[in-house]
Write an enzyme that holds these catalytic residues in place. Structure first.
Site, mmCIF file in Angstrom:
data_model
loop_
_atom_site.group_PDB
_atom_site.id
_atom_site.type_symbol
_atom_site.label_atom_id
_atom_site.label_comp_id
_atom_site.label_asym_id
_atom_site.label_seq_id
_atom_site.Cartn_x
_atom_site.Cartn_y
_atom_site.Cartn_z
ATOM 1 N N LEU A 146 63.861 63.740 26.353
ATOM 2 C CA LEU A 146 64.477 63.475 27.650
ATOM 3 C C LEU A 146 65.372 62.260 27.474
ATOM 4 O O LEU A 146 65.065 61.355 26.684
ATOM 5 C CB LEU A 146 63.415 63.179 28.720
ATOM 6 C CG LEU A 146 62.508 64.333 29.164
ATOM 7 C CD1 LEU A 146 61.496 63.839 30.187
ATOM 8 C CD2 LEU A 146 63.328 65.474 29.753
ATOM 9 N N ASP A 147 66.490 62.234 28.208
ATOM 10 C CA ASP A 147 67.380 61.087 28.126
ATOM 11 C C ASP A 147 66.625 59.803 28.472
ATOM 12 O O ASP A 147 65.629 59.822 29.221
ATOM 13 C CB ASP A 147 68.558 61.261 29.089
ATOM 14 C CG ASP A 147 69.466 62.402 28.692
ATOM 15 O OD1 ASP A 147 69.455 62.774 27.501
ATOM 16 O OD2 ASP A 147 70.177 62.924 29.567
ATOM 17 N N HIS A 148 67.138 58.697 27.987
ATOM 18 C CA HIS A 148 66.536 57.380 28.222
ATOM 19 C C HIS A 148 66.276 57.130 29.707
ATOM 20 O O HIS A 148 65.216 56.621 30.091
ATOM 21 C CB HIS A 148 67.472 56.306 27.647
ATOM 22 C CG HIS A 148 67.023 54.901 27.894
ATOM 23 N ND1 HIS A 148 66.017 54.302 27.160
ATOM 24 C CD2 HIS A 148 67.439 53.974 28.802
ATOM 25 C CE1 HIS A 148 65.841 53.069 27.597
ATOM 26 N NE2 HIS A 148 66.680 52.839 28.591
ATOM 27 N N ARG A 204 73.626 66.794 33.791
ATOM 28 C CA ARG A 204 74.458 65.697 34.289
ATOM 29 C C ARG A 204 75.942 66.069 34.261
ATOM 30 O O ARG A 204 76.685 65.808 35.223
ATOM 31 C CB ARG A 204 74.197 64.442 33.456
ATOM 32 C CG ARG A 204 72.759 63.964 33.522
ATOM 33 C CD ARG A 204 72.386 63.016 32.390
ATOM 34 N NE ARG A 204 73.232 61.820 32.386
ATOM 35 C CZ ARG A 204 73.144 60.879 31.453
ATOM 36 N NH1 ARG A 204 72.264 61.004 30.452
ATOM 37 N NH2 ARG A 204 73.935 59.834 31.510
#
Length: 288
Positions: A85-87, A181
């Site tokens: 998962l993205d930061h 996103r």
């Protein structure tokens, strides 16, 4: 040893003990627990907080905490990330206790499974359809790749332009970098708090007027078949987001479509914070 030497030795020991008792004790800060959503013999699903990197890479400073190290210390078991998962994305993430299970779980949950994210995005949803399919190829490492995301409206607001927002259920049908996103931005509804693919003016307004200082993207549910059965891992949304949706008068509309979003955050094996703590305590009392 003479009596004088013995006396001096005793005085020295006494003074040493007194000095150690009078010196302030350094209190180590308590490590923040990573909530455990499901725990199995060969794998675990945890709720990754926003702002925590999944694993350490060459560019990660040594002093920066990462998810895999935190979970390893917490569970006293080495873990292998099944996916990423993205930061700045929070929510459900799978970790295996050995590399072989990590590969099998990746195939079952990520390649063949079903993922759902929640995103609070800018703007009122004005489309006639409550669900749309975005089929827009994305550039990944200088290569154009197919990318498909399904967006479903859960609730939307009207009113002042700055306050207008929508809560979307996002289902990535392919797995490209920052896919949700980038597709959200492409349809004119950038995710609130997304500094890379979002709207800086909108982010600043929400940060200054609503104290919202994170990216509003959360991996809410993972569905997949593994270990001979159907698995469903749900990561409840944060109390902060629940409060925000109530203030925006979106909460009732959201629960009408998905009542399980009212689940409070929990930690499956977190001692007195675990939702099964009372059950385990009752079972222990029965055995006595």
């Amino acid at each position: 040893m003479t009596s004088v030497a013995l006396f001096l030795l005793l005085i020295t020991a006494l003074l040493w003990n007194c000095s150690s008792l009078s010196s302030p004790t350094t209190v180590q800060p308590k490590r923040e627990r990573i909530p455990v959503l499901q725990y199995h013999g060969s794998w675990v699903c945890v709720d990754k907080p926003c702002g925590l990197t999944v694993h350490r890479s060459k560019g990660t400073p040594k002093h920066v905490k990462v998810l895999t190290t935190s979970v390893k210390r917490q569970l006293a078991r080495k873990v292998f990330p099944v996916h990423r998962l993205d930061h700045r994305t929070s929510g459900a993430i799978l970790l295996a206790f050995d590399s072989e299970t990590a590969g099998k779980l990746h195939d079952a949950a990520i390649r063949k499974g079903h993922k759902q994210y929640l995103a609070l995005v800018r703007g009122e949803w004005v489309g006639e359809e409550s669900s749309i399919l975005v089929d827009k190829p994305l550039k990944v490492k200088e290569t154009i790749k197919d990318a498909v995301t399904k967006f479903t409206l859960l609730a939307t607001t009207k009113g002042r332009e700055e306050d207008r927002c929508s809560l979307l259920l996002c289902e990535p049908l392919t797995g490209r970098t920052h896919q949700i996103r980038r597709h959200a931005f492409a349809i004119g509804h950038p995710i609130i708090g997304d500094s890379q693919h979002g709207c800086s003016r909108c982010n600043r307004y929400w940060r200054e007027n609503k104290a919202w200082n994170r990216m509003a993207l959360h991996c809410w549910k993972l569905d997949f078949e593994f270990d001979g059965g159907q698995q469903e891992c749900i990561a409840p949304i944060s109390l902060q987001l629940q409060k925000m949706l109530k203030e925006l008068e979106l909460w009732d509309d959201v629960l009408a479509i998905e009542p399980r979003l009212s689940m409070e955050p929990f930690d499956e094996i977190g001692g007195t914070h675990g939702r099964n703590y009372q059950k385990r305590r009752d079972e222990d009392n029965d055995e006595i």
